[in-house]
Design a protein around this motif. Sequence first.
Motif, PDB file in Angstrom:
ATOM      1  N   TYR A  13       0.858  -1.372   0.171  1.00 44.21           N
ATOM      2  CA  TYR A  13       0.087  -0.041   0.000  1.00 44.21           C
ATOM      3  C   TYR A  13       0.817   1.236   0.113  1.00 44.21           C
ATOM      4  O   TYR A  13       1.024   1.896   1.075  1.00 44.21           O
ATOM      5  N   PRO A  14       1.598   1.466  -1.225  1.00 42.88           N
ATOM      6  CA  PRO A  14       2.559   2.550  -1.084  1.00 42.88           C
ATOM      7  C   PRO A  14       2.080   4.163  -0.871  1.00 42.88           C
ATOM      8  O   PRO A  14       2.872   4.890  -0.766  1.00 42.88           O
ATOM      9  N   THR A  15       0.945   4.107  -0.777  1.00 41.93           N
ATOM     10  CA  THR A  15       0.426   5.626  -0.384  1.00 41.93           C
ATOM     11  C   THR A  15       0.771   5.872   1.120  1.00 41.93           C
ATOM     12  O   THR A  15       0.570   6.909   1.452  1.00 41.93           O
ATOM     13  N   LEU A  16       1.182   4.895   1.796  1.00 36.58           N
ATOM     14  CA  LEU A  16       1.591   4.851   3.034  1.00 36.58           C
ATOM     15  C   LEU A  16       3.095   5.576   3.072  1.00 36.58           C
ATOM     16  O   LEU A  16       3.136   6.345   4.030  1.00 36.58           O
ATOM     17  N   PHE A  17       3.448   5.591   2.095  1.00 36.83           N
ATOM     18  CA  PHE A  17       4.894   6.403   1.833  1.00 36.83           C
ATOM     19  C   PHE A  17       4.589   7.742   1.282  1.00 36.83           C
ATOM     20  O   PHE A  17       3.661   7.940   0.305  1.00 36.83           O
ATOM     21  N   VAL A  18       5.493   8.770   1.655  1.00 41.53           N
ATOM     22  CA  VAL A  18       5.526   9.955   1.125  1.00 41.53           C
ATOM     23  C   VAL A  18       6.886  10.227   0.443  1.00 41.53           C
ATOM     24  O   VAL A  18       7.459  10.799   1.319  1.00 41.53           O
TER      25      VAL A  18
END
Length: 567
Positions: A397-402
Amino acid sequence: MDYLKTIVPSQLMTERGSNIVVINPGSANVRIGFAQQNVPFDVPHCIARHVTESNQGPKRTVQDQTLNCEATPAQRLARERAYDMIASLLKIPFADEAAATNSFPPKMGRLDGYTPYQSRTDIAFNWTNVMEKKTSSAIESSENKGAEEGLLDQPKVEGCSSDEYKYKEFICGEEALKISSLEPYCLRRPIRRGHFNVSQHYPQQQVIEDLYAIWDWILIDKLHILPDDRNFYSAILVVPETFDSREIKEMLSIVLRDLRFSSAVVHQEGLAAAFGNGLSTACVVNIGAQVTSVICVEDGVALPSTSITLPYGGEDISRCLLWVQHHHQRWPAIHTKPIQRPIDLLMLNKLKESYCNIREGEYDAVAIVHSYEEGRPVGSHKTRLSALNVPPMGLFYPTLFVPEEYPPPPRSWFHDYEDMLEDTWHMEFPRRPDMSDGMYYGSTGGLNIWDNYPVFPRLKRDDNLGLADAITSSILSTGRIDLQRKLFCSIQLIGGVGLTSGLVGAVEERVLHAIPSNEAIDTVEVLQSRSDPSFVSWKGGAERSCSATMETLLSASACCCIIDILR
């Protein structure tokens, strides 16, 4: 050839590997060693150069100048949604529930002289000593110059005469990451997110000079190969699929022209990883520090159409770990700045490697966190870290990264591109007529090299594609059910993040769920690596170089490209 068929592999490595140097460059680390070594030297791919106001302008401690390192409101909302989806899977409280539970900060304290038990994360880093002793001739020269200029800007060394010591011209590797921002040094990372880190603040020539300086320092300091002796050695360059042809040409020029190796062979990293694990067919998933790449290999040949590059990796997990602790109010009251202060990122990487894993249920751990604030002693803080199983789930779930944003490269960088690892590559470096300016083929299917650079019209790339979806998309793009079934049962995880506990099971489960219901595939398996996932590509390049003659390498155009310069 009969001799090669009967010889023991370890004996072959010993006989042929002593004069072959294998170089595997990455965004955060470069792995270099003799082919006969079991494990390469793993060195942070960075260099800190001594600067003064006259040659640098306004003082910068880090060459990269970020455009934005703070999450936007939309990114914060997407991050919290991703957290909640992960929390549902892991059966832990949602983001708002966790914040409400921790409305009262937990007890934390600074520990002076804390030493009852020390793991590798408990031990604080020491600031790098940036001074070195002058030679006798340099001392005489500085004395004469100092007499004329009044001894201005002379470095001060406690307990020593200032004219006996000077600042080191440059510092490489981990020591470069541990230099205080009070010192007159600027840190440079020549490779970022899988490409040369070219920008208006970091010109191409400086990037190339820094790559040469880092590699030359490793060859001298670690391998003890002096420049005059390198014509007796050959180099194997194991390159990630993210690099384009121009970048590979420049690295070959560094190896042959500047470092002065007698010959050089280029191996594709995905192929080398498969070879290092004794596989001819596999889906190779390389989770690096800053980039994750997926490529399928069939019968020893990489399939370019299956190549997918994702703009996140282990360092994003480390920064996410910090965000999660701030969200849970578990981080001590210290200023931890992983982007601006490299030593803080180094500490977060150690915490991630020691404590983060993937498992169901709430997962906390007591850890020692260090504060590295300029002008103050290194502080140690004992605290309980929460939700340590959440950050690595950001891979799915890469939207966890910014991700941080950096200035784009200049317009002049975008020209003369082709895929060097294709069969059409020759020594004359011909331009492929079907490729337009600013485009490259292979690593992301024809996207701009820097996707966020606005000069050229860009194809849309979904940076929010999760790891399981990327693996599934890569394998299904082969279009053959027999090959797809084989690949889904031959997934290979490489890179440092591949060592994360619980990741194998998570990949198998998430990939199985990502396969469309109309596909006749019901089995997913991640194969265990027979060597350290961090070094398996380097090891594969070393084994490949020792088990094949140069004539064989010349004929294996599907696996590598070669330049042999006769001096």
